[in-house]
Design a protein around this motif. Structure first.
Motif, PDB file in Angstrom:
ATOM      1  N   GLY A 132       1.782   0.919   0.957  1.00 59.50           N
ATOM      2  CA  GLY A 132       1.523  -0.376   1.575  1.00 59.50           C
ATOM      3  C   GLY A 132       2.756  -1.142   2.011  1.00 59.50           C
ATOM      4  O   GLY A 132       3.890  -0.667   1.911  1.00 59.50           O
ATOM      5  N   ASN A 133       2.487  -2.328   2.487  1.00 62.19           N
ATOM      6  CA  ASN A 133       3.505  -3.245   3.008  1.00 62.19           C
ATOM      7  C   ASN A 133       4.643  -3.473   1.990  1.00 62.19           C
ATOM      8  O   ASN A 133       4.414  -3.520   0.791  1.00 62.19           O
ATOM      9  N   GLU A 134       5.861  -3.660   2.537  1.00 62.30           N
ATOM     10  CA  GLU A 134       7.061  -3.811   1.715  1.00 62.30           C
ATOM     11  C   GLU A 134       6.984  -5.014   0.764  1.00 62.30           C
ATOM     12  O   GLU A 134       7.621  -5.008  -0.297  1.00 62.30           O
ATOM     13  N   ILE A 135       6.260  -6.047   1.153  1.00 56.78           N
ATOM     14  CA  ILE A 135       6.182  -7.250   0.318  1.00 56.78           C
ATOM     15  C   ILE A 135       4.847  -7.310  -0.429  1.00 56.78           C
ATOM     16  O   ILE A 135       4.805  -7.537  -1.635  1.00 56.78           O
ATOM     17  N   GLU A 136       3.782  -7.101   0.300  1.00 60.61           N
ATOM     18  CA  GLU A 136       2.440  -7.324  -0.244  1.00 60.61           C
ATOM     19  C   GLU A 136       1.822  -6.085  -0.867  1.00 60.61           C
ATOM     20  O   GLU A 136       0.782  -6.183  -1.531  1.00 60.61           O
ATOM     21  N   GLY A 137       2.395  -4.925  -0.646  1.00 54.53           N
ATOM     22  CA  GLY A 137       1.760  -3.691  -1.123  1.00 54.53           C
ATOM     23  C   GLY A 137       0.587  -3.313  -0.227  1.00 54.53           C
ATOM     24  O   GLY A 137       0.501  -3.773   0.911  1.00 54.53           O
ATOM     25  N   VAL A 138      -0.323  -2.500  -0.740  1.00 54.55           N
ATOM     26  CA  VAL A 138      -1.467  -2.080   0.083  1.00 54.55           C
ATOM     27  C   VAL A 138      -2.496  -3.208   0.163  1.00 54.55           C
ATOM     28  O   VAL A 138      -2.514  -4.114  -0.659  1.00 54.55           O
ATOM     29  N   SER A 139      -3.348  -3.120   1.166  1.00 58.26           N
ATOM     30  CA  SER A 139      -4.423  -4.110   1.324  1.00 58.26           C
ATOM     31  C   SER A 139      -5.339  -4.057   0.106  1.00 58.26           C
ATOM     32  O   SER A 139      -5.803  -2.980  -0.289  1.00 58.26           O
ATOM     33  N   GLU A 140      -5.572  -5.222  -0.482  1.00 56.33           N
ATOM     34  CA  GLU A 140      -6.397  -5.316  -1.705  1.00 56.33           C
ATOM     35  C   GLU A 140      -7.773  -4.681  -1.476  1.00 56.33           C
ATOM     36  O   GLU A 140      -8.324  -4.023  -2.366  1.00 56.33           O
ATOM     37  N   SER A 141      -8.282  -4.843  -0.257  1.00 61.46           N
ATOM     38  CA  SER A 141      -9.651  -4.399   0.031  1.00 61.46           C
ATOM     39  C   SER A 141      -9.823  -2.882  -0.062  1.00 61.46           C
ATOM     40  O   SER A 141     -10.936  -2.394  -0.254  1.00 61.46           O
ATOM     41  N   ILE A 142      -8.727  -2.130   0.061  1.00 60.72           N
ATOM     42  CA  ILE A 142      -8.906  -0.676   0.024  1.00 60.72           C
ATOM     43  C   ILE A 142      -8.835  -0.101  -1.386  1.00 60.72           C
ATOM     44  O   ILE A 142      -9.198   1.047  -1.612  1.00 60.72           O
ATOM     45  N   LEU A 143      -8.371  -0.896  -2.340  1.00 61.29           N
ATOM     46  CA  LEU A 143      -8.201  -0.353  -3.701  1.00 61.29           C
ATOM     47  C   LEU A 143      -9.486   0.295  -4.236  1.00 61.29           C
ATOM     48  O   LEU A 143      -9.435   1.404  -4.772  1.00 61.29           O
ATOM     49  N   PRO A 144     -10.648  -0.362  -4.088  1.00 60.30           N
ATOM     50  CA  PRO A 144     -11.862   0.261  -4.647  1.00 60.30           C
ATOM     51  C   PRO A 144     -12.294   1.511  -3.877  1.00 60.30           C
ATOM     52  O   PRO A 144     -13.175   2.240  -4.341  1.00 60.30           O
ATOM     53  N   LEU A 145     -11.692   1.757  -2.735  1.00 55.22           N
ATOM     54  CA  LEU A 145     -12.045   2.938  -1.940  1.00 55.22           C
ATOM     55  C   LEU A 145     -11.246   4.173  -2.364  1.00 55.22           C
ATOM     56  O   LEU A 145     -11.476   5.274  -1.875  1.00 55.22           O
ATOM     57  N   CYS A 146     -10.289   3.951  -3.253  1.00 58.55           N
ATOM     58  CA  CYS A 146      -9.397   5.061  -3.615  1.00 58.55           C
ATOM     59  C   CYS A 146      -9.858   5.780  -4.881  1.00 58.55           C
ATOM     60  O   CYS A 146     -10.583   5.220  -5.700  1.00 58.55           O
ATOM     61  N   ASP A 147      -9.449   7.021  -5.025  1.00 57.78           N
ATOM     62  CA  ASP A 147      -9.825   7.822  -6.196  1.00 57.78           C
ATOM     63  C   ASP A 147      -8.841   7.655  -7.341  1.00 57.78           C
ATOM     64  O   ASP A 147      -9.199   7.751  -8.499  1.00 57.78           O
ATOM     65  N   THR A 148      -7.591   7.480  -6.993  1.00 55.76           N
ATOM     66  CA  THR A 148      -6.538   7.387  -8.012  1.00 55.76           C
ATOM     67  C   THR A 148      -5.508   6.357  -7.560  1.00 55.76           C
ATOM     68  O   THR A 148      -5.201   6.275  -6.375  1.00 55.76           O
ATOM     69  N   ALA A 149      -4.994   5.583  -8.512  1.00 58.46           N
ATOM     70  CA  ALA A 149      -3.834   4.732  -8.245  1.00 58.46           C
ATOM     71  C   ALA A 149      -2.678   5.287  -9.057  1.00 58.46           C
ATOM     72  O   ALA A 149      -2.829   5.641 -10.228  1.00 58.46           O
ATOM     73  N   ILE A 150      -1.543   5.427  -8.388  1.00 55.29           N
ATOM     74  CA  ILE A 150      -0.366   6.046  -9.014  1.00 55.29           C
ATOM     75  C   ILE A 150       0.777   5.044  -9.029  1.00 55.29           C
ATOM     76  O   ILE A 150       1.043   4.368  -8.036  1.00 55.29           O
ATOM     77  N   GLU A 151       1.459   4.991 -10.162  1.00 58.21           N
ATOM     78  CA  GLU A 151       2.617   4.104 -10.284  1.00 58.21           C
ATOM     79  C   GLU A 151       3.844   4.943 -10.622  1.00 58.21           C
ATOM     80  O   GLU A 151       3.764   5.846 -11.456  1.00 58.21           O
ATOM     81  N   ILE A 152       4.957   4.651  -9.976  1.00 53.50           N
ATOM     82  CA  ILE A 152       6.225   5.295 -10.344  1.00 53.50           C
ATOM     83  C   ILE A 152       6.837   4.461 -11.460  1.00 53.50           C
ATOM     84  O   ILE A 152       7.165   3.291 -11.238  1.00 53.50           O
ATOM     85  N   PRO A 153       6.973   5.025 -12.660  1.00 52.70           N
ATOM     86  CA  PRO A 153       7.508   4.218 -13.761  1.00 52.70           C
ATOM     87  C   PRO A 153       8.929   3.761 -13.485  1.00 52.70           C
ATOM     88  O   PRO A 153       9.770   4.551 -13.080  1.00 52.70           O
TER      89      PRO A 153
END
Lengths: 176, 176
Positions: A132-153
């Motif tokens: 997603g966007n450099e400041i805001e990240g991905v659009s909030e509305s698409i989060l529930p459409l995804c299968d997995t959320a990944i974070e780089i520790p």
């Protein structure tokens, strides 16, 4: 005492590079990058360059994300816009639905309450990686459409990585 | 059908970020990045940002590599020049000798006839990672001074990655 004797750099000709035609014809990995509202065209070009290096299948450019030909994309892509396929979607939701209908597992790279750490992600047959966007990240509305959320520790003060660096790390982890 | 219910992004306050003071006081990883004649100050800033995220011990800036404070470094470092220690060496050979005398294993990131693939690198107690100029790579003269040469395997047309992306991939592989 150093160990490297008779070491020398390889010349370009020794790197087994593919030509643009060979690269397009060669089988690519079943991975699609989805860039959601990326502000900097320099970052977009850098993702193209990395996508070429790892032979990803395509890049989906969404919303305000710049598209080739674009001066700043060309500056950092260094030719990779000729070897990596791309497609533009005004609405990132359409991009996700396109990928889902073709059987892709949708993984969003974002710090969320449901994220798993990058090292725990299990590669699937076909994976879409949403950045997603450099400041805001991905659009909030698409989060529930995804299968997995990944974070780089991360462990520092900023808890943020440049989006092109982030793309490189995730692609490496998937293909290593 | 997507799997992520009740998903939401984390707010900054939830990320357990360190303050600049905490970051400087916190134990860092025994890894030093050596930047040898990096042309782009934007790339230097980006390496600072990634170095903060992974808590590397220091960055050694060598030769023509720009040093903070510098407008373009600040633009991409986003504050990380306040949390990551750095030191300038006119001659990269002096940087390598400084690190060797302190017991660091010297690993150069370069495509050479002696390179091992990144996935095969075994982490040591203290490691210095040497990254070179965007066009020329690292100075040829330092290659015999290094213990290991590491190559990131690539499969595309360009066989090259942006130096800041490269730094991110190598740091992730080492700390993952």
């Amino acid at each position: 005492m150093a160990a490297l004797k008779n070491i020398r750099k390889l010349k370009s000709i020794q790197l087994n590079r593919l030509s643009a035609e060979q690269a397009k014809a060669a089988s690519s990995k079943p991975v699609v990058m989805v860039l959601d509202n990326i502000r900097s065209a320099l970052n977009v070009g850098s993702v193209f360059r990395t996508a070429d290096a790892f032979r990803v299948d395509a890049i989906y450019l969404c919303g305000i994300t710049a598209q080739p030909p674009h001066r700043e994309i060309l500056k950092t892509a260094l030719g990779a816009t000729e070897t990596v396929r791309w497609k533009y979607f005004r609405d990132v939701t359409d991009a996700i639905e396109d990928l889902r209908s073709r059987g892709f597992h949708i993984a969003v790279i974002e710090q969320t309450n449901r994220s798993i750490l990058l090292g725990s992600f299990t590669m699937r047959e076909q994976v879409a990686l949403v950045l997603g966007n450099e400041i805001e990240g991905v659009s909030e509305s698409i989060l529930p459409l995804c299968d997995t959320a990944i974070e780089i520790p991360q462990h520092g003060m900023k808890h943020s990585l440049n989006v092109a660096v982030c793309a490189g790390i995730v692609l490496w982890e998937i293909f290593r």
